[in-house]
Motif scaffolding. Structure first.
Motif, PDB file in Angstrom:
ATOM      1  N   ALA A  35      13.418 -37.601  -7.934  1.00 25.06           N
ATOM      2  CA  ALA A  35      13.043 -36.220  -8.247  1.00 25.06           C
ATOM      3  C   ALA A  35      14.120 -35.553  -9.085  1.00 25.06           C
ATOM      4  CB  ALA A  35      12.815 -35.432  -6.959  1.00 25.06           C
ATOM      5  N   ALA A  36      15.381 -35.960  -8.879  1.00 22.55           N
ATOM      6  CA  ALA A  36      16.482 -35.340  -9.615  1.00 22.55           C
ATOM      7  C   ALA A  36      17.742 -36.176  -9.484  1.00 22.55           C
ATOM      8  CB  ALA A  36      16.760 -33.938  -9.072  1.00 22.55           C
ATOM      9  N   ILE A  37      18.670 -35.902 -10.415  1.00 18.66           N
ATOM     10  CA  ILE A  37      20.015 -36.461 -10.327  1.00 18.66           C
ATOM     11  C   ILE A  37      21.012 -35.317 -10.496  1.00 18.66           C
ATOM     12  CG2 ILE A  37      19.341 -38.746 -11.146  1.00 18.66           C
ATOM     13  CD1 ILE A  37      20.674 -37.993 -13.870  1.00 18.66           C
ATOM     14  N   ALA A  38      22.222 -35.523  -9.964  1.00 14.28           N
ATOM     15  CA  ALA A  38      23.258 -34.498 -10.082  1.00 14.28           C
ATOM     16  C   ALA A  38      24.619 -35.166 -10.255  1.00 14.28           C
ATOM     17  CB  ALA A  38      23.242 -33.578  -8.869  1.00 14.28           C
ATOM     18  N   PRO A  39      24.907 -35.656 -11.472  1.00  7.54           N
ATOM     19  CA  PRO A  39      26.209 -36.273 -11.722  1.00  7.54           C
ATOM     20  C   PRO A  39      27.320 -35.225 -11.857  1.00  7.54           C
ATOM     21  CG  PRO A  39      24.867 -36.322 -13.710  1.00  7.54           C
ATOM     22  CD  PRO A  39      24.014 -35.743 -12.620  1.00  7.54           C
ATOM     23  N   VAL A  53      13.776 -36.537 -16.185  1.00  4.07           N
ATOM     24  CA  VAL A  53      14.108 -36.350 -14.774  1.00  4.07           C
ATOM     25  C   VAL A  53      14.875 -35.030 -14.687  1.00  4.07           C
ATOM     26  CG1 VAL A  53      16.298 -37.638 -14.886  1.00  4.07           C
ATOM     27  CG2 VAL A  53      15.079 -37.505 -12.712  1.00  4.07           C
ATOM     28  N   ALA A  54      14.763 -34.340 -13.576  1.00  5.08           N
ATOM     29  CA  ALA A  54      15.538 -33.112 -13.382  1.00  5.08           C
ATOM     30  C   ALA A  54      17.013 -33.490 -13.233  1.00  5.08           C
ATOM     31  CB  ALA A  54      15.047 -32.366 -12.147  1.00  5.08           C
ATOM     32  N   VAL A  55      17.887 -32.741 -13.936  1.00  7.01           N
ATOM     33  CA  VAL A  55      19.310 -33.085 -13.965  1.00  7.01           C
ATOM     34  C   VAL A  55      20.161 -31.835 -13.791  1.00  7.01           C
ATOM     35  CG1 VAL A  55      21.166 -34.150 -15.315  1.00  7.01           C
ATOM     36  CG2 VAL A  55      18.816 -34.974 -15.593  1.00  7.01           C
ATOM     37  N   TRP A  56      21.165 -31.931 -12.914  1.00  4.12           N
ATOM     38  CA  TRP A  56      22.183 -30.905 -12.742  1.00  4.12           C
ATOM     39  C   TRP A  56      23.516 -31.606 -12.960  1.00  4.12           C
ATOM     40  CZ3 TRP A  56      26.451 -29.888  -9.671  1.00  4.12           C
ATOM     41  CH2 TRP A  56      26.863 -28.547  -9.579  1.00  4.12           C
ATOM     42  N   ILE A  57      24.266 -31.174 -13.969  1.00  2.00           N
ATOM     43  CA  ILE A  57      25.535 -31.804 -14.337  1.00  2.00           C
ATOM     44  C   ILE A  57      26.660 -30.799 -14.112  1.00  2.00           C
ATOM     45  CG2 ILE A  57      26.883 -32.760 -16.251  1.00  2.00           C
ATOM     46  CD1 ILE A  57      24.136 -33.392 -17.604  1.00  2.00           C
ATOM     47  N   THR A 120      28.956 -26.094  -4.957  1.00  2.00           N
ATOM     48  CA  THR A 120      28.124 -26.867  -4.020  1.00  2.00           C
ATOM     49  C   THR A 120      26.833 -26.142  -3.634  1.00  2.00           C
ATOM     50  OG1 THR A 120      30.023 -28.114  -3.224  1.00  2.00           O
ATOM     51  CG2 THR A 120      28.097 -28.036  -1.784  1.00  2.00           C
ATOM     52  N   PRO A 121      26.843 -24.822  -3.380  1.00  2.00           N
ATOM     53  CA  PRO A 121      25.565 -24.161  -3.065  1.00  2.00           C
ATOM     54  C   PRO A 121      24.557 -24.244  -4.221  1.00  2.00           C
ATOM     55  CG  PRO A 121      27.396 -22.784  -2.361  1.00  2.00           C
ATOM     56  CD  PRO A 121      27.987 -23.905  -3.175  1.00  2.00           C
ATOM     57  N   LEU A 122      25.015 -24.136  -5.480  1.00  2.00           N
ATOM     58  CA  LEU A 122      24.105 -24.275  -6.630  1.00  2.00           C
ATOM     59  C   LEU A 122      23.575 -25.696  -6.740  1.00  2.00           C
ATOM     60  CD1 LEU A 122      26.063 -22.289  -9.359  1.00  2.00           C
ATOM     61  CD2 LEU A 122      24.053 -21.540  -8.085  1.00  2.00           C
ATOM     62  N   LEU A 127      18.929 -29.356  -6.151  1.00  2.00           N
ATOM     63  CA  LEU A 127      18.332 -30.590  -5.632  1.00  2.00           C
ATOM     64  C   LEU A 127      17.183 -30.302  -4.665  1.00  2.00           C
ATOM     65  CD1 LEU A 127      21.514 -32.787  -5.142  1.00  2.00           C
ATOM     66  CD2 LEU A 127      19.802 -32.949  -6.960  1.00  2.00           C
ATOM     67  N   GLU A 128      17.343 -29.303  -3.822  1.00  2.00           N
ATOM     68  CA  GLU A 128      16.277 -28.966  -2.868  1.00  2.00           C
ATOM     69  C   GLU A 128      15.013 -28.464  -3.552  1.00  2.00           C
ATOM     70  OE1 GLU A 128      18.210 -26.216  -0.222  1.00  2.00           O
ATOM     71  OE2 GLU A 128      18.825 -27.830   1.142  1.00  2.00           O
ATOM     72  N   ALA A 129      15.141 -27.893  -4.735  1.00  2.00           N
ATOM     73  CA  ALA A 129      13.983 -27.332  -5.450  1.00  2.00           C
ATOM     74  C   ALA A 129      13.182 -28.383  -6.213  1.00  2.00           C
ATOM     75  CB  ALA A 129      14.451 -26.250  -6.429  1.00  2.00           C
TER      76      ALA A 129
END
Length: 138
Positions: A35-39, A53-57, A120-122, A127-129
């Motif tokens: 669903a997502a990655i967060a490197p 893919v949803a990505v948070w970097i 960390t909260p962001l 990821l939860e969304a």
């Protein structure tokens, strides 16, 4: 089985440093499953990815182990893969790419090669969304 309690539409990958590189690679090769990655503090992907893919970097602007250019280049690659409108300039703080097929956020923080505890909260909210529309059958 124990896997019956897992939501297959919400699998994510996150990692720091080499784990950040690995999360980018997983997102590239397994976009139909994740669903997502967060490197964080990593780089890549360096190949043609199968799907958006949803990505948070996140990347530290003072990182001397993995250059901040790696994080910015990662953001640029995912902008292209996720069919986003271009973001011309990334500044300190978080930038969300506009009009993407999947969510894409880049956070540059003032720090070295470290986990950005204040973000960390962001990271968690992002990821939860996220969720896949249809999970791939393993």
């Amino acid at each position: 089985s124990k896997l019956d309690c897992l939501d297959r539409k919400r699998f994510v990958s996150s990692g720091f440093s080499n784990g950040g590189y690995f999360s980018n690679l997983l997102g590239c090769r397994r976009a139909g499953v994740l669903a997502a990655i967060a490197p964080v503090g990593g780089g890549g992907p360096y190949e043609t990815c199968e799907a958006p893919v949803a990505v948070w970097i996140a990347h530290g602007s003072l990182d001397r182990v993995v250059s901040p250019r790696e994080g910015r280049a990662s953001f640029a690659r995912w902008q292209q893969r996720n069919d986003c409108q271009p973001v011309e300039e990334v500044r300190d703080g978080c930038t969300q790419a506009p009009d993407c097929s999947r969510d894409l956020t880049f956070c540059e923080f003032r720090g070295a090669h470290t986990w950005p505890g204040n973000l960390t909260p962001l990271w968690r909210s992002f990821l939860e969304a996220q969720s896949l529309a249809k999970p791939e059958t393993p």
